[in-house]
Enzyme design. Structure first.
Site, PDB file in Angstrom:
ATOM      1  N   CYS A  31       0.961  -1.238  -0.113  1.00  0.00           N
ATOM      2  CA  CYS A  31      -0.006   0.013   0.030  1.00  0.00           C
ATOM      3  C   CYS A  31       0.792   1.161   0.043  1.00  0.00           C
ATOM      4  O   CYS A  31       2.186   1.204   0.098  1.00  0.00           O
ATOM      5  CB  CYS A  31      -0.945   0.065   1.078  1.00  0.00           C
ATOM      6  SG  CYS A  31       0.068   0.141   2.755  1.00  0.00           S
ATOM      7  N   CYS A  59       2.501   5.963   8.574  1.00  0.00           N
ATOM      8  CA  CYS A  59       1.674   6.050   7.519  1.00  0.00           C
ATOM      9  C   CYS A  59       0.657   7.222   7.595  1.00  0.00           C
ATOM     10  O   CYS A  59       0.351   7.633   8.573  1.00  0.00           O
ATOM     11  CB  CYS A  59       0.762   4.989   7.580  1.00  0.00           C
ATOM     12  SG  CYS A  59      -0.713   4.875   6.487  1.00  0.00           S
ATOM     13  N   GLU A  74      -0.204   0.546  16.421  1.00  0.00           N
ATOM     14  CA  GLU A  74      -0.890   1.617  15.903  1.00  0.00           C
ATOM     15  C   GLU A  74      -1.841   2.189  16.857  1.00  0.00           C
ATOM     16  O   GLU A  74      -2.068   3.321  17.415  1.00  0.00           O
ATOM     17  CB  GLU A  74      -1.559   1.138  14.535  1.00  0.00           C
ATOM     18  CG  GLU A  74      -2.556   2.333  14.005  1.00  0.00           C
ATOM     19  CD  GLU A  74      -3.683   1.909  13.073  1.00  0.00           C
ATOM     20  OE1 GLU A  74      -4.661   2.491  12.961  1.00  0.00           O
ATOM     21  OE2 GLU A  74      -3.144   0.955  12.129  1.00  0.00           O
ATOM     22  N   THR A 114      -7.027   1.799  11.447  1.00  0.00           N
ATOM     23  CA  THR A 114      -6.951   1.937  10.184  1.00  0.00           C
ATOM     24  C   THR A 114      -7.127   0.730   9.191  1.00  0.00           C
ATOM     25  O   THR A 114      -7.588   0.860   7.894  1.00  0.00           O
ATOM     26  CB  THR A 114      -5.947   2.624   9.366  1.00  0.00           C
ATOM     27  OG1 THR A 114      -4.533   2.049   9.967  1.00  0.00           O
ATOM     28  CG2 THR A 114      -5.496   4.012  10.292  1.00  0.00           C
ATOM     29  N   SER A 124       0.282 -10.224  10.921  1.00  0.00           N
ATOM     30  CA  SER A 124      -0.094  -8.670  10.310  1.00  0.00           C
ATOM     31  C   SER A 124      -1.642  -8.498  10.549  1.00  0.00           C
ATOM     32  O   SER A 124      -2.366  -9.447   9.880  1.00  0.00           O
ATOM     33  CB  SER A 124      -0.004  -8.681   8.820  1.00  0.00           C
ATOM     34  OG  SER A 124      -0.429  -7.874   8.027  1.00  0.00           O
ATOM     35  N   ASN A 167      -3.837  -6.420   9.112  1.00  0.00           N
ATOM     36  CA  ASN A 167      -4.759  -6.243   7.837  1.00  0.00           C
ATOM     37  C   ASN A 167      -4.654  -7.441   7.097  1.00  0.00           C
ATOM     38  O   ASN A 167      -5.541  -7.846   6.630  1.00  0.00           O
ATOM     39  CB  ASN A 167      -4.108  -5.247   7.141  1.00  0.00           C
ATOM     40  CG  ASN A 167      -2.882  -5.395   6.055  1.00  0.00           C
ATOM     41  OD1 ASN A 167      -2.829  -5.944   5.113  1.00  0.00           O
ATOM     42  ND2 ASN A 167      -1.614  -5.003   6.639  1.00  0.00           N
TER      43      ASN A 167
END
Length: 283
Positions: free
Chosen positions: A12, A94, A124, A161, A221, A223
């Site tokens: 990304c 990010c 995060e 996110t 991870s 995501n």
């Protein structure tokens, strides 16, 4: 056997930006340290290690006078601790995470209790809570909020996110049902990454027609795990980190195989999976 990749695949924007920064700094300075893993993908971390990128597990583990903040970001309190030790920082946070940090800070300054729909143990989320001046909490269960003693009447809600949009929407609906009866003020801000949203939509579109989906990415991870969770709602799904994890038995009787990958999975890893599947067709 037909094999198809999802439309959205590869790094990304945020991960590509972070990796580019680290590669440049490592070349210029002969190496660089990162505070925690810059991304949750072992193959990417190994490739970065080969050019001199070292992972410091914490502030006390930093050996030099410069450190890179990971793409997950950190709290302002941690940034201050680093500066107090006269260590230079390189920020690879990010931009979408940065937006969530700013949102949390503004909500807290305006008198809202900040609620983050997300994994409280994820770096995060920890960082975003720090930007809320620790006037908040992170949870995936709205019942946790109802149990807070002396719950303020002003609640500001944002999202990790990488969460699944429909899950965030469901959380908001249940939260509204539980707090509106108490004359609460609720402010909701969607902080889900645009890239994540597009990738999830593309993966789900493919999963709805494929006999089997392979989701490629780090087992730790966030995501990538959510991509696998999403795809599994539509078809049989396996999460793999590398091509070596593929088991031929999975594909018996399957004619249409879909491939997607987490936002921190390099295209090289995706291509290795593709080549192994192609070899299996003719093996």
């Amino acid at each position: 056997m037909r094999i198809e990749k999802a439309d959205e695949i590869g790094f990304c924007f945020g991960v590509r930006r972070a990796v580019d920064i680290l590669e440049r700094v490592a070349r210029e300075r002969g190496g660089v340290e990162t505070l925690g893993a810059v991304v949750h993908n072992q193959q990417v971390l190994q490739r970065l290690a080969e050019i001199g990128v070292r992972v410091a597990k914490g502030v006390d583990d930093i050996q030099g006078d410069m450190v890179a903040i990971s793409s997950h970001g950190v709290s302002p309190q941690l940034e201050e601790e680093i500066r107090a030790r006269h260590i230079e920082t390189i920020d690879t946070t990010c931009p979408f995470v940065r937006r969530a940090q700013i949102v949390a800070h503004r909500l807290a300054d305006s008198g809202f209790l900040v609620i983050i729909y997300g994994d409280a143990d994820h770096p995060e989320v920890k960082g975003v809570l720090g930007w809320a001046n620790n006037k908040g909490l992170a949870t995936l269960d709205e019942k946790v909020i109802a149990k807070v003693d002396n719950l303020p009447r002003r609640l500001g809600v944002l999202c990790q996110t990488t969460q699944i949009p429909t899950h965030f929407t469901g959380f908001i609906k249940r939260l509204i049902d539980s707090v509106f009866a108490r004359d609460f003020e609720l402010r909701i801000i969607d902080t889900i990454c645009h890239d994540i949203r597009q990738r999830q939509a593309a993966a789900l579109k493919l999963a709805r027609t494929a006999d089997l989906m392979l989701v490629i990415g780090g087992h730790n991870s966030a995501n990538t795990n959510r991509l696998a969770q999403l795809c599994s709602m539509a078809t049989k799904t396996y999460l793999i980190e590398t091509a070596e994890e593929i088991q031929p038995a999975w594909f018996q009787g399957q004619s249409y195989i879909g491939i997607t990958a987490g936002t921190s999975t390099a295209l090289e890893t995706v291509n290795e999976v593709w080549l192994k599947l192609e070899a299996m067709k003719f093996g």
